[in-house]
Design a protein around this motif. Structure first.
Motif, PDB file in Angstrom:
ATOM      1  N   ASN A   1       9.164   4.504  -0.345  1.00  0.00           N
ATOM      2  CA  ASN A   1       7.874   4.210  -0.961  1.00  0.00           C
ATOM      3  C   ASN A   1       7.116   5.463  -1.407  1.00  0.00           C
ATOM      4  O   ASN A   1       6.052   5.376  -2.015  1.00  0.00           O
ATOM      5  CB  ASN A   1       6.987   3.395  -0.011  1.00  0.00           C
ATOM      6  CG  ASN A   1       6.669   4.123   1.278  1.00  0.00           C
ATOM      7  OD1 ASN A   1       7.531   4.248   2.135  1.00  0.00           O
ATOM      8  ND2 ASN A   1       5.441   4.601   1.427  1.00  0.00           N
TER       9      ASN A   1
ATOM     10  N   ARG B   1       3.170  -3.386   2.340  1.00  0.00           N
ATOM     11  CA  ARG B   1       2.228  -3.244   1.226  1.00  0.00           C
ATOM     12  C   ARG B   1       2.576  -2.039   0.360  1.00  0.00           C
ATOM     13  O   ARG B   1       2.642  -2.139  -0.870  1.00  0.00           O
ATOM     14  CB  ARG B   1       0.797  -3.110   1.756  1.00  0.00           C
ATOM     15  CG  ARG B   1      -0.255  -2.940   0.646  1.00  0.00           C
ATOM     16  CD  ARG B   1      -1.635  -2.709   1.228  1.00  0.00           C
ATOM     17  NE  ARG B   1      -1.693  -1.517   2.051  1.00  0.00           N
ATOM     18  CZ  ARG B   1      -1.837  -0.280   1.554  1.00  0.00           C
ATOM     19  NH1 ARG B   1      -1.903  -0.095   0.236  1.00  0.00           N
ATOM     20  NH2 ARG B   1      -1.913   0.747   2.364  1.00  0.00           N
ATOM     21  N   ARG B   2       2.820  -0.910   0.990  1.00  0.00           N
ATOM     22  CA  ARG B   2       3.155   0.290   0.222  1.00  0.00           C
ATOM     23  C   ARG B   2       4.487   0.127  -0.494  1.00  0.00           C
ATOM     24  O   ARG B   2       4.666   0.615  -1.613  1.00  0.00           O
ATOM     25  CB  ARG B   2       3.194   1.504   1.148  1.00  0.00           C
ATOM     26  CG  ARG B   2       1.841   1.917   1.687  1.00  0.00           C
ATOM     27  CD  ARG B   2       1.947   3.111   2.620  1.00  0.00           C
ATOM     28  NE  ARG B   2       0.641   3.507   3.109  1.00  0.00           N
ATOM     29  CZ  ARG B   2       0.447   4.494   3.993  1.00  0.00           C
ATOM     30  NH1 ARG B   2       1.490   5.174   4.451  1.00  0.00           N
ATOM     31  NH2 ARG B   2      -0.769   4.792   4.398  1.00  0.00           N
TER      32      ARG B   2
ATOM     33  N   ARG C   1       5.772  -2.677  -1.656  1.00  0.00           N
ATOM     34  CA  ARG C   1       5.572  -3.536  -2.832  1.00  0.00           C
ATOM     35  C   ARG C   1       4.895  -2.780  -3.960  1.00  0.00           C
ATOM     36  O   ARG C   1       5.274  -2.917  -5.130  1.00  0.00           O
ATOM     37  CB  ARG C   1       4.736  -4.749  -2.442  1.00  0.00           C
ATOM     38  CG  ARG C   1       5.485  -5.781  -1.610  1.00  0.00           C
ATOM     39  CD  ARG C   1       4.560  -6.871  -1.136  1.00  0.00           C
ATOM     40  NE  ARG C   1       5.278  -7.887  -0.376  1.00  0.00           N
ATOM     41  CZ  ARG C   1       4.704  -8.783   0.415  1.00  0.00           C
ATOM     42  NH1 ARG C   1       3.376  -8.778   0.547  1.00  0.00           N
ATOM     43  NH2 ARG C   1       5.424  -9.675   1.069  1.00  0.00           N
ATOM     44  N   GLU C   2       3.887  -1.979  -3.631  1.00  0.00           N
ATOM     45  CA  GLU C   2       3.182  -1.222  -4.662  1.00  0.00           C
ATOM     46  C   GLU C   2       4.111  -0.220  -5.340  1.00  0.00           C
ATOM     47  O   GLU C   2       4.102  -0.076  -6.571  1.00  0.00           O
ATOM     48  CB  GLU C   2       1.982  -0.501  -4.042  1.00  0.00           C
ATOM     49  CG  GLU C   2       0.873  -1.444  -3.601  1.00  0.00           C
ATOM     50  CD  GLU C   2      -0.246  -0.714  -2.868  1.00  0.00           C
ATOM     51  OE1 GLU C   2      -0.071   0.493  -2.572  1.00  0.00           O
ATOM     52  OE2 GLU C   2      -1.278  -1.353  -2.580  1.00  0.00           O
TER      53      GLU C   2
ATOM     54  N   GLN D   1       6.760  -2.064  -7.543  1.00  0.00           N
ATOM     55  CA  GLN D   1       6.169  -2.568  -8.787  1.00  0.00           C
ATOM     56  C   GLN D   1       5.965  -1.431  -9.788  1.00  0.00           C
ATOM     57  O   GLN D   1       6.145  -1.609 -10.998  1.00  0.00           O
ATOM     58  CB  GLN D   1       4.828  -3.239  -8.485  1.00  0.00           C
ATOM     59  CG  GLN D   1       4.178  -3.894  -9.699  1.00  0.00           C
ATOM     60  CD  GLN D   1       2.906  -4.651  -9.335  1.00  0.00           C
ATOM     61  OE1 GLN D   1       2.319  -4.409  -8.285  1.00  0.00           O
ATOM     62  NE2 GLN D   1       2.490  -5.561 -10.178  1.00  0.00           N
ATOM     63  N   LEU D   2       5.655  -0.263  -9.263  1.00  0.00           N
ATOM     64  CA  LEU D   2       5.390   0.894 -10.118  1.00  0.00           C
ATOM     65  C   LEU D   2       6.621   1.320 -10.908  1.00  0.00           C
ATOM     66  O   LEU D   2       6.509   1.746 -12.067  1.00  0.00           O
ATOM     67  CB  LEU D   2       4.902   2.059  -9.242  1.00  0.00           C
ATOM     68  CG  LEU D   2       4.447   3.327  -9.943  1.00  0.00           C
ATOM     69  CD1 LEU D   2       3.163   3.083 -10.723  1.00  0.00           C
ATOM     70  CD2 LEU D   2       4.241   4.441  -8.920  1.00  0.00           C
TER      71      LEU D   2
END
Length: 237
Positions: free
Chosen positions: A10, A36-37, A39-40, A43-44
């Protein structure tokens, strides 16, 4: 389509490696302990988030089932997850070696060494289903006995827990490579890269540090195995 899993991806070297492999056409499972990190970050860059804590048998088993359901096999495993702090958050090398206790390497080994064994073992069936399975273990020049004992090298520093954990990673790499000749299994030394692990004091960018990881993750069936490599070539054990 090449299916790839990168642990601890991540941020830092893991994220940059994931970004480069996505750009190269890989389907990348971006492994992260923090959902959460993860997924972020995924997605990036267009990757698939995969919750995985390499210190947990249950978490790794769940990750295997998710990859099995979505991809059916795994072509490339990059064991990138690593830490440099003990359970209390004290960084290795920040205190005299006379004050190092068993708790210091225990915590670091749980991720850096035992995590590699746990993840590699769990994913072996999916890797074995690939035509040309590849495993990259992210090591460090601090794991090289030759470099750590050379006073002219920057690696000649006191990091007993982290350094010895990376020496263990190198030995695991050789052992797995010899036992699994149908695989390509190598250790990567990214060099002194500016990441959270060293409070961004490293002299190389993550782009530069990820070069050797990406190169080893994309080697062909005629590539090396059981080696220890940096961007400029083999690293002495």
């Amino acid at each position: 389509m090449t299916t790839t899993l990168i642990t601890g991806a991540n941020k830092g070297l893991g994220l940059e490696t994931a970004r480069r492999l996505v750009a190269a056409g890989h389907t990348v499972f971006l492994g992260a302990r923090d959902i959460r990190r993860g997924r972020e970050a995924a997605q990036l860059i267009g990757a698939r988030p995969l919750p995985i804590d390499v210190t947990s048998d249950e978490s790794v088993r769940t990750a295997v089932e998710l990859v099995r359901e979505e991809a059916g096999l795994l072509d490339v495993l990059v064991n990138n997850a690593g830490i440099v702090t003990n359970e209390a958050g004290v960084a290795d090398g920040s205190k005299p070696i006379s004050e190092v206790t068993a708790a210091d390497p225990e915590t670091i080994y749980a991720t850096n060494v035992f995590g590699i064994v746990r993840v590699t073992h769990a994913f072996l069936p999916l890797l074995s289903a690939a035509d040309h399975p590849v495993v990259v273990n992210v090591s460090s020049g601090l794991g090289s006995l030759a470099r750590v004992t050379d006073p002219q090298r920057f690696e000649a520093a006191r990091f007993p827990a982290y350094g010895s954990s990376k020496s263990a990673v190198n030995m695991l790499t050789v052992q797995y490579a010899e036992a699994l000749p149908e695989f390509k299994i190598n250790a990567a030394d990214p060099g002194y890269t500016a990441t959270d692990l060293n409070d961004h004091r490293g002299t190389k960018t993550v782009q530069e540090g990820a070069d050797i990881i990406v190169r080893l993750a994309t080697i062909g069936a005629d590539g090396p195995t059981g080696g220890y490599f940096a961007a400029d070539g083999p690293v002495p054990w």
